[in-house]
Design an enzyme around this catalytic site. Structure first.
Site, PDB file in Angstrom:
ATOM      1  N   TYR A   1       0.832  -1.203   0.000  1.00 55.06           N
ATOM      2  CA  TYR A   1       0.000   0.000   0.000  1.00 55.06           C
ATOM      3  C   TYR A   1       0.871   1.259   0.000  1.00 55.06           C
ATOM      4  CZ  TYR A   1      -3.725   3.227   1.504  1.00 55.06           C
ATOM      5  OH  TYR A   1      -4.616   4.267   1.597  1.00 55.06           O
TER       6      TYR A   1
ATOM      7  N   GLY B   1       3.069   1.427  -3.053  1.00 54.97           N
ATOM      8  CA  GLY B   1       2.168   1.584  -4.199  1.00 54.97           C
ATOM      9  C   GLY B   1       1.738   3.039  -4.338  1.00 54.97           C
TER      10      GLY B   1
ATOM     11  N   ARG C   1      -3.530   8.523  16.126  1.00 53.03           N
ATOM     12  CA  ARG C   1      -3.991   8.848  14.771  1.00 53.03           C
ATOM     13  C   ARG C   1      -4.794  10.149  14.870  1.00 53.03           C
ATOM     14  NH1 ARG C   1      -1.028   5.183  14.076  1.00 53.03           N
ATOM     15  NH2 ARG C   1      -1.230   3.377  12.695  1.00 53.03           N
TER      16      ARG C   1
ATOM     17  N   ARG D   1       0.713   9.904  14.307  1.00 56.42           N
ATOM     18  CA  ARG D   1       0.369  10.524  13.029  1.00 56.42           C
ATOM     19  C   ARG D   1      -0.486  11.759  13.269  1.00 56.42           C
ATOM     20  NH1 ARG D   1      -2.336   6.509   9.377  1.00 56.42           N
ATOM     21  NH2 ARG D   1      -0.252   5.775   8.912  1.00 56.42           N
TER      22      ARG D   1
HETATM   23  P1  NAD Z   1     -12.536   1.878   0.096  1.00 53.63           P
HETATM   24  O1  NAD Z   1     -11.834   0.574   0.143  1.00 53.63           O
HETATM   25  O2  NAD Z   1     -13.888   1.984   0.697  1.00 53.63           O
HETATM   26  O3  NAD Z   1     -12.633   2.416  -1.407  1.00 53.63           O
HETATM   27  C1  NAD Z   1     -11.772   2.025  -2.435  1.00 53.63           C
HETATM   28  C2  NAD Z   1     -12.609   1.701  -3.663  1.00 53.63           C
HETATM   29  O4  NAD Z   1     -11.734   1.319  -4.735  1.00 53.63           O
HETATM   30  C3  NAD Z   1     -13.533   0.501  -3.423  1.00 53.63           C
HETATM   31  O5  NAD Z   1     -14.816   0.774  -3.908  1.00 53.63           O
HETATM   32  C4  NAD Z   1     -12.871  -0.624  -4.211  1.00 53.63           C
HETATM   33  O6  NAD Z   1     -13.778  -1.615  -4.643  1.00 53.63           O
HETATM   34  C5  NAD Z   1     -12.237   0.145  -5.355  1.00 53.63           C
HETATM   35  N1  NAD Z   1     -11.118  -0.571  -5.970  1.00 53.63           N
HETATM   36  C6  NAD Z   1     -10.098  -1.222  -5.360  1.00 53.63           C
HETATM   37  N2  NAD Z   1      -9.282  -1.751  -6.277  1.00 53.63           N
HETATM   38  C7  NAD Z   1      -9.786  -1.429  -7.496  1.00 53.63           C
HETATM   39  C8  NAD Z   1      -9.404  -1.725  -8.829  1.00 53.63           C
HETATM   40  N3  NAD Z   1      -8.314  -2.447  -9.103  1.00 53.63           N
HETATM   41  N4  NAD Z   1     -10.174  -1.254  -9.838  1.00 53.63           N
HETATM   42  C9  NAD Z   1     -11.293  -0.523  -9.585  1.00 53.63           C
HETATM   43  N5  NAD Z   1     -11.706  -0.223  -8.338  1.00 53.63           N
HETATM   44  C10 NAD Z   1     -10.954  -0.678  -7.306  1.00 53.63           C
HETATM   45  O7  NAD Z   1     -11.552   2.943   0.763  1.00 53.63           O
HETATM   46  P2  NAD Z   1     -11.737   4.493   1.046  1.00 53.63           P
HETATM   47  O8  NAD Z   1     -11.487   4.695   2.478  1.00 53.63           O
HETATM   48  O9  NAD Z   1     -12.983   4.996   0.437  1.00 53.63           O
HETATM   49  O10 NAD Z   1     -10.472   5.086   0.266  1.00 53.63           O
HETATM   50  C11 NAD Z   1     -10.586   5.700  -1.007  1.00 53.63           C
HETATM   51  C12 NAD Z   1      -9.229   6.198  -1.452  1.00 53.63           C
HETATM   52  O11 NAD Z   1      -8.702   7.141  -0.509  1.00 53.63           O
HETATM   53  C13 NAD Z   1      -8.179   5.082  -1.572  1.00 53.63           C
HETATM   54  O12 NAD Z   1      -7.375   5.319  -2.698  1.00 53.63           O
HETATM   55  C14 NAD Z   1      -7.374   5.238  -0.315  1.00 53.63           C
HETATM   56  O13 NAD Z   1      -6.060   4.778  -0.478  1.00 53.63           O
HETATM   57  C15 NAD Z   1      -7.430   6.733  -0.084  1.00 53.63           C
HETATM   58  N6  NAD Z   1      -7.217   7.045   1.339  1.00 53.63           N
HETATM   59  C16 NAD Z   1      -8.187   6.775   2.251  1.00 53.63           C
HETATM   60  C17 NAD Z   1      -7.955   7.039   3.600  1.00 53.63           C
HETATM   61  C18 NAD Z   1      -8.979   6.769   4.658  1.00 53.63           C
HETATM   62  O14 NAD Z   1      -8.686   6.934   5.836  1.00 53.63           O
HETATM   63  N7  NAD Z   1     -10.195   6.378   4.352  1.00 53.63           N
HETATM   64  C19 NAD Z   1      -6.726   7.575   3.993  1.00 53.63           C
HETATM   65  C20 NAD Z   1      -5.755   7.807   3.031  1.00 53.63           C
HETATM   66  C21 NAD Z   1      -6.019   7.556   1.701  1.00 53.63           C
HETATM   67  N1  UDP Z   2      -6.311  -0.721  15.534  1.00 49.99           N
HETATM   68  C1  UDP Z   2      -6.701  -1.241  16.755  1.00 49.99           C
HETATM   69  N2  UDP Z   2      -7.761  -2.079  16.785  1.00 49.99           N
HETATM   70  C2  UDP Z   2      -8.480  -2.401  15.676  1.00 49.99           C
HETATM   71  C3  UDP Z   2      -8.086  -1.852  14.423  1.00 49.99           C
HETATM   72  C4  UDP Z   2      -6.986  -1.022  14.403  1.00 49.99           C
HETATM   73  O1  UDP Z   2      -6.086  -0.959  17.802  1.00 49.99           O
HETATM   74  O2  UDP Z   2      -9.453  -3.167  15.794  1.00 49.99           O
HETATM   75  C5  UDP Z   2      -5.164   0.210  15.518  1.00 49.99           C
HETATM   76  C6  UDP Z   2      -4.105  -0.090  14.478  1.00 49.99           C
HETATM   77  O3  UDP Z   2      -3.152  -1.005  14.974  1.00 49.99           O
HETATM   78  C7  UDP Z   2      -3.532   1.292  14.233  1.00 49.99           C
HETATM   79  C8  UDP Z   2      -4.718   2.234  14.431  1.00 49.99           C
HETATM   80  O4  UDP Z   2      -5.679   1.490  15.167  1.00 49.99           O
HETATM   81  O5  UDP Z   2      -2.550   1.579  15.193  1.00 49.99           O
HETATM   82  C9  UDP Z   2      -5.356   2.703  13.126  1.00 49.99           C
HETATM   83  O6  UDP Z   2      -5.595   1.563  12.348  1.00 49.99           O
HETATM   84  P1  UDP Z   2      -6.367   1.609  10.958  1.00 49.99           P
HETATM   85  O7  UDP Z   2      -6.303   0.228  10.381  1.00 49.99           O
HETATM   86  O8  UDP Z   2      -7.692   2.231  11.143  1.00 49.99           O
HETATM   87  O9  UDP Z   2      -5.528   2.638  10.070  1.00 49.99           O
HETATM   88  P2  UDP Z   2      -3.965   2.844   9.764  1.00 49.99           P
HETATM   89  O10 UDP Z   2      -3.138   1.944  10.642  1.00 49.99           O
HETATM   90  O11 UDP Z   2      -3.828   2.502   8.328  1.00 49.99           O
HETATM   91  O12 UDP Z   2      -3.731   4.264  10.084  1.00 49.99           O
END
Ligand code: NAD
Ligand code: UDP
Length: 310
Positions: A144, A147, A210, A276
């Site tokens: 991730y 990527g 976070r 973070r």
């Molecule tokens: P999510 O998993 O709900 O949404 C991602 C969407 O992308 C899903 O609908 C999934 O089916 C689709 N998808 C995955 N792989 C695909 C592919 N190969 N082709 C077409 N569609 C595909 O997650 P989200 O929280 O809505 O996140 C949306 C975007 O924001 C992501 O790119 C994520 O990395 C970014 N982002 C989210 C957060 C967060 O906290 N939610 C934080 C940082 C970045």
């Molecule tokens: N986390 C936790 N319990 C859970 C899920 C996540 O303590 O059931 C912790 C995880 O280890 C991380 C933080 O919560 O330290 C945020 O996790 P999340 O998966 O939401 O996002 P990210 O780690 O990608 O910021």
């Protein structure tokens, strides 16, 4: 009326974005392979003649005449992105590559949903956009993190070499209605566990922090970023600077739900960032944007959402 492509539009954030773009009178094409998103998230939009939902995997090229592209396609929850890590890397790299190709051909603007994960386990705090990050390139989060880093790199090379108009946003932990019950991220996990009276699972000692942003604040920031002048590419942080430990979050959720759940401690997954928090000075100055929903107010809405669903 603008023609807007939202890749990953059936996901949690994408569905809110599609809704907002339609409300503003645009025509929206949502492409999604439904890996971590759901048709149901955008079900209420299907009757809108300006909305089109297409099953498509962004690792394959997509052709359309389009004015703007939001690339959100990529699973965001560690549980989902680690299930098929090779597909995660392919999605970030090939997905961004194909969509940049589409932007180049159609002269569309492309907004890339990058992430605070590009900072890895950060050595500076709070994180500014000038920080290059501390990412383990071979760990279980790297599919991730790396990527998303290569996706940023591609955006900037398409901008420098082909003049593609890019908008890179680094999104910090975002939560809200339409996260799926089994998403695996911390806010939905804690709320669902509390409402079901199950143990609340803290990974590690719960001291890791976070900064949680409510989805409506993020959507506002995405639209403002897309509307900036072409010379502004980002990257720009979008997040809420309020910083909480996972233990604090668990206690808040228990208090707000009135749950009798116990807190249990489970092993911390490898490479889990210790802290973070976004520095949002750039977003304030360039976009005139700042989040307005507190964690307390946002949690109330998420709790209400899951209460109705469960
Ligand atoms: P999510 O998993 O709900 O949404 C991602 C969407 O992308 C899903 O609908 C999934 O089916 C689709 N998808 C995955 N792989 C695909 C592919 N190969 N082709 C077409 N569609 C595909 O997650 P989200 O929280 O809505 O996140 C949306 C975007 O924001 C992501 O790119 C994520 O990395 C970014 N982002 C989210 C957060 C967060 O906290 N939610 C934080 C940082 C970045
Ligand atoms: N986390 C936790 N319990 C859970 C899920 C996540 O303590 O059931 C912790 C995880 O280890 C991380 C933080 O919560 O330290 C945020 O996790 P999340 O998966 O939401 O996002 P990210 O780690 O990608 O910021």
């Amino acid at each position: 009326m603008k023609q807007i492509l939202v890749a990953g539009g059936a996901g949690f954030i994408g569905s809110h974005l599609c809704e907002r773009l339609l409300d503003e009178g645009n025509s929206v094409v949502c492409i999604d392979n439904f890996y971590s998103g759901r048709r149901e998230n955008v079900g209420h939009l299907l009757k809108n003649p300006n909305f089109e939902l297409i099953r498509h995997d962004v690792t394959e090229p997509y052709r359309a005449e389009i004015d703007e592209i939001y690339n959100l396609a990529c699973p965001a929850s560690p549980v989902y992105y680690q299930t098929d890590p090779i597909q995660t890397t392919k999605t970030s790299f090939l997905g961004t590559f194909h969509l940049l190709g589409l932007a180049k051909r159609t002269k569309a603007k492309l907004l890339q949903a990058s992430t605070s994960e590009v900072y890895g386990d950060p050595a500076i705090h709070p994180q500014t956009e000038s920080y290059w990050g501390n990412v383990n390139p071979i760990g279980i989060r790297s599919c991730y993190d790396e990527g998303k880093r290569v996706a940023e790199s591609l955006c900037f090379d398409y901008h420098r070499i082909h003049g593609v108009r890019i908008k890179v946003v680094r999104i910090f932990n975002t939560y809200g209605p339409r996260m799926s019950e089994n998403d695996g991220r911390v806010v939905s996990n804690f709320v669902v566990q509390a409402l079901k009276g199950e143990d609340i699972t803290i990974y590690g000692d719960g001291a890791q922090t976070r900064s949680f942003q409510f989805v409506s604040d993020l959507i506002e920031g995405l639209l403002k970023m897309m509307a900036t002048e072409d010379s502004f590419t980002g990257p720009v942080n979008l997040g809420n600077p309020g910083e909480f430990s996972m233990l604090e979050l668990a206690h808040k959720v228990i208090e707000k739900t009135g749950s009798r759940s116990r807190i249990v401690f489970q092993p911390l997954p490898p490479d889990d960032p210790k802290k973070r928090r976004p520095d949002i000075t750039l977003a304030r100055n360039k976009l005139g944007w700042a989040p307005s929903v507190s964690l307390d107010a946002g949690l109330e809405q998420v709790i209400q959402y899951f209460r109705e669903r469960l």
